[in-house]
Design an enzyme around this catalytic site. Structure first.
Site, mmCIF file in Angstrom:
data_model
loop_
_atom_site.group_PDB
_atom_site.id
_atom_site.type_symbol
_atom_site.label_atom_id
_atom_site.label_comp_id
_atom_site.label_asym_id
_atom_site.label_seq_id
_atom_site.Cartn_x
_atom_site.Cartn_y
_atom_site.Cartn_z
ATOM 1 C CB THR A 1 51.312 39.223 40.979
ATOM 2 O OG1 THR A 1 50.133 39.418 40.215
ATOM 3 C CG2 THR A 1 50.985 38.453 42.221
ATOM 4 C CB VAL B 1 38.460 36.593 41.141
ATOM 5 C CG1 VAL B 1 39.406 36.051 42.213
ATOM 6 C CG2 VAL B 1 37.579 37.702 41.731
HETATM 7 N N1 ASP Z 1 48.327 35.781 38.776
HETATM 8 C C1 ASP Z 1 47.783 37.102 38.737
HETATM 9 C C2 ASP Z 1 46.363 37.032 38.236
HETATM 10 O O1 ASP Z 1 46.133 36.359 37.262
HETATM 11 C C3 ASP Z 1 48.535 38.051 37.875
HETATM 12 C C4 ASP Z 1 50.033 38.032 38.008
HETATM 13 O O2 ASP Z 1 50.608 37.181 38.667
HETATM 14 O O3 ASP Z 1 50.664 38.909 37.439
HETATM 15 O O4 ASP Z 1 45.517 37.688 38.783
#
Ligand code: ASP
Length: 278
Positions: free
Chosen positions: A144, A173
């Protein structure tokens, strides 16, 4: 003293391979330069985070935009959120465009809503002419992205964008489009999160950072550590204050971070349980 302009960015908290982290830091640095250029041209913190995150989404290097991971049915669905000046916009389960962060901004500025999902969000993306979702597969599948900026008028903006987690169930989500969980921006401090979304949603670390920092008066670094430790899973946090303090903390193995200011650009890796205040 010249007014401050700063942007802090992360490329996701997780376990990175060395060659990937170098690539991610280079891309983050470039995104930081883009954001800083906006700020130095007297652009807003909002425009700065949009430019920086859009670049990262388009790069295909991160798990966001064109680099988004796939779910169990082999499809990608994107989540993103943005906040500034007491307003927020977010989108989830987007399949029509890679530029989810611009779609989140459209929700914030051109609809009466905060969060739009699925077909409705896709229809909005198409009607606004956002570019279609064409994934690049470079095998990285990294993490992300997020950015927080402070402009010369002392306004803070926070933005986050993700493809979610690998092998998620179709329809899942995460935290990224949830205000208070994936992102938050008050007048005094703004932050964004990365990591295990299910745990981040339950702990609301970005909202908690604001409470610790502005209501309880804790130092910024301590606010991030305490908020991050409340998340029952790997998590990374970055934040920026109106006083131009920047901080990053992670409970995951490592998180690449860039801080760009007119005085210079710093890129570094934050390691597990380490807090950096810059
Ligand atoms: N927080 C994001 C999710 O769970 C994934 C990530 O931060 O890598 O969708």
């Amino acid at each position: 003293m010249a007014p401050t302009r700063s942007i802090i960015l992360h490329g996701g908290a997780g376990s990175w391979r060395a060659y990937e982290v170098d690539e991610a830091l280079r891309a983050l640095r470039f995104a930081g330069e883009l954001g800083l250029k906006v700020l130095e041209g007297n652009g807003s913190a909002l425009d700065a985070v949009i430019e920086a995150v859009s670049f990262m989404e388009g790069s295909g290097i991160f798990n966001a935009g064109r680099g988004s991971c796939k779910d169990l049915s082999g499809n990608a669905s994107l989540d993103a959120g943005i906040m500034w000046m007491g307003r927020a916009g977010a989108v989830a389960y987007v399949k029509a465009t890679w530029n989810a962060i611009r779609l989140a901004r459209i929700v914030m500025e051109h609809t009466p809503h905060v969060l739009m999902v699925g077909d409705g969000a896709d229809e909005l993306a198409r009607s606004r002419g956002l570019p279609p979702l064409n994934l690049v597969s470079n095998g990285f599948g990294n993490d992300t992205v997020g950015a927080v900026a402070l402009d010369m008028e002392g306004r803070l903006a926070s933005a986050v964008s993700t493809g979610g987690i690998k092998n998620k169930m179709p329809g899942r989500v995460g935290d990224s489009p949830i205000p208070g969980a994936g992102f938050w921006a008050s007048r005094l401090v703004a932050s964004c999160a990365t990591g295990y979304g299910e745990a981040i949603i339950m702990a609301q670390p970005c909202r908690i950072i604001s409470i610790f920092y502005e209501e309880r008066g804790l130092p910024l670094g301590e606010s991030l550590v305490r908020a991050g430790e409340m998340v029952r899973g790997p998590c990374g946090l970055i934040a920026l204050t109106i006083k131009d303090e920047a901080a990053a903390f992670t409970t995951a193995e490592v998180m690449p971070v860039v801080v760009a200011r007119s005085s210079g650009i710093e890129s570094f890796l934050v390691r597990r349980d380490e807090v950096k205040v810059i």
